[in-house]
Design a protein around this motif. Sequence first.
Motif, PDB file in Angstrom:
ATOM      1  N   PRO A 141      24.385  55.891  24.129  1.00 56.49           N
ATOM      2  CA  PRO A 141      24.425  57.198  24.140  1.00 56.49           C
ATOM      3  C   PRO A 141      24.948  57.544  22.618  1.00 56.49           C
ATOM      4  O   PRO A 141      24.407  58.845  22.263  1.00 56.49           O
ATOM      5  N   LEU A 142      25.017  56.692  22.142  1.00 56.42           N
ATOM      6  CA  LEU A 142      26.249  57.641  20.210  1.00 56.42           C
ATOM      7  C   LEU A 142      24.203  57.126  19.604  1.00 56.42           C
ATOM      8  O   LEU A 142      23.965  58.163  19.254  1.00 56.42           O
ATOM      9  N   VAL A 146      21.961  59.957  18.106  1.00 59.49           N
ATOM     10  CA  VAL A 146      21.779  60.024  17.092  1.00 59.49           C
ATOM     11  C   VAL A 146      19.874  60.360  16.772  1.00 59.49           C
ATOM     12  O   VAL A 146      19.543  61.025  15.727  1.00 59.49           O
ATOM     13  N   ALA A 147      19.047  59.941  17.492  1.00 60.36           N
ATOM     14  CA  ALA A 147      17.879  59.886  17.790  1.00 60.36           C
ATOM     15  C   ALA A 147      17.429  61.350  17.349  1.00 60.36           C
ATOM     16  O   ALA A 147      16.864  62.326  17.966  1.00 60.36           O
ATOM     17  N   ASP A 148      18.481  62.231  18.353  1.00 61.44           N
ATOM     18  CA  ASP A 148      17.956  63.611  19.618  1.00 61.44           C
ATOM     19  C   ASP A 148      18.808  64.746  18.044  1.00 61.44           C
ATOM     20  O   ASP A 148      18.007  65.310  17.282  1.00 61.44           O
ATOM     21  N   LEU A 165      30.099  57.393  13.485  1.00 62.61           N
ATOM     22  CA  LEU A 165      29.885  56.204  13.511  1.00 62.61           C
ATOM     23  C   LEU A 165      29.314  56.323  11.390  1.00 62.61           C
ATOM     24  O   LEU A 165      28.856  56.603  10.768  1.00 62.61           O
ATOM     25  N   GLY A 166      30.126  55.060  11.145  1.00 61.32           N
ATOM     26  CA  GLY A 166      29.785  54.592   9.977  1.00 61.32           C
ATOM     27  C   GLY A 166      28.106  54.486   9.026  1.00 61.32           C
ATOM     28  O   GLY A 166      27.532  53.843  10.022  1.00 61.32           O
ATOM     29  N   ALA A 167      28.163  54.198   8.171  1.00 57.45           N
ATOM     30  CA  ALA A 167      26.969  54.005   7.757  1.00 57.45           C
ATOM     31  C   ALA A 167      26.661  52.643   7.913  1.00 57.45           C
ATOM     32  O   ALA A 167      25.394  52.308   8.567  1.00 57.45           O
ATOM     33  N   HIS A 171      23.064  51.512  10.972  1.00 58.41           N
ATOM     34  CA  HIS A 171      22.323  51.339  10.406  1.00 58.41           C
ATOM     35  C   HIS A 171      21.713  49.493  11.300  1.00 58.41           C
ATOM     36  O   HIS A 171      20.568  50.024  11.976  1.00 58.41           O
ATOM     37  N   ARG A 172      22.990  48.945  11.667  1.00 60.98           N
ATOM     38  CA  ARG A 172      23.062  47.623  12.655  1.00 60.98           C
ATOM     39  C   ARG A 172      22.348  48.500  13.805  1.00 60.98           C
ATOM     40  O   ARG A 172      21.327  48.088  14.754  1.00 60.98           O
ATOM     41  N   ARG A 173      23.255  49.566  14.373  1.00 61.96           N
ATOM     42  CA  ARG A 173      22.562  50.043  15.871  1.00 61.96           C
ATOM     43  C   ARG A 173      20.693  50.562  15.584  1.00 61.96           C
ATOM     44  O   ARG A 173      20.253  50.517  16.655  1.00 61.96           O
ATOM     45  N   SER A 174      21.139  51.167  14.925  1.00 63.48           N
ATOM     46  CA  SER A 174      19.707  51.580  14.534  1.00 63.48           C
ATOM     47  C   SER A 174      18.449  50.377  14.467  1.00 63.48           C
ATOM     48  O   SER A 174      17.326  51.049  14.858  1.00 63.48           O
TER      49      SER A 174
END
Length: 256
Positions: A141-142, A146-148, A165-167, A171-174
């Motif tokens: 869901p996070l 982000v995408a939304d 979320l921190g930077a 970035h890692r999740r993206s």
Amino acid sequence: MPRRHQRYQERPSRLDGAVVWTLDVPQGPGQPARSVLPDGCMDLIWTAGRLVVAGPDTHAFEVDPRDRGSCAAIRFGPGTAPVLLGVPAHELRDHRVDLAELWPRGAVAALTERIAGCADPAAALEEFALARSADTGPPDPLTSAVADGLRRGRSVASTAAEVGLGARQLHRRSLAAFGYGPKTLARILRLQRALALVRAGLPYADAACAAGCTDQAHLAREMRDLAGTTLGAYFSAGDPEANSDTPHPSGSSTTA
């Protein structure tokens, strides 16, 4: 005898955020080359008796003009396909890969046989995706948030703050969910917004500003960097979204 045109059709899927599409490329010479613009999505494609995964693109993907025949596919919204396939998106970035290279060959063979025996391969792919989603559950869901947020034109910083979320975490999740960092996804989604506004009738300069670019020159640079062409050349060649007979389905370089 007049030349038959390529025909592309799509419809919303029953799987949230996905699109089911088909493409018919007639046999014979003279068919135009096709370019697939990055859109943040991934596709599962049935073509020539094979299942192929189209990873997320960071630049225009040039389709081999020798490819002919029909294909069917389901296009997954940003962050969805990695959950269904069990493969981080960055491992497929800018690649087209046989599903048999990612999954056990026995499972792929069974799925291939099922789709081959179906009168509507696109519907079979959708049913597979729905069943798979029921087993795997929804995307994170996070990253969906982000995408939304980026799709709506929010900045990367404000989107990160909104989801907490921190930077580095973002970035890692993206990378795992989208195939690249949030800045690259934001650029791609902004370009797609601008193109949609041009299709709706806005002049280039107005579309650029409404989509979040600083000006028309900024949009022109993004078009060259991400699509490898100019706005004028893209639309004069026949915009795929405006004319289903000249399609560029997504299917999807540096990373931010």
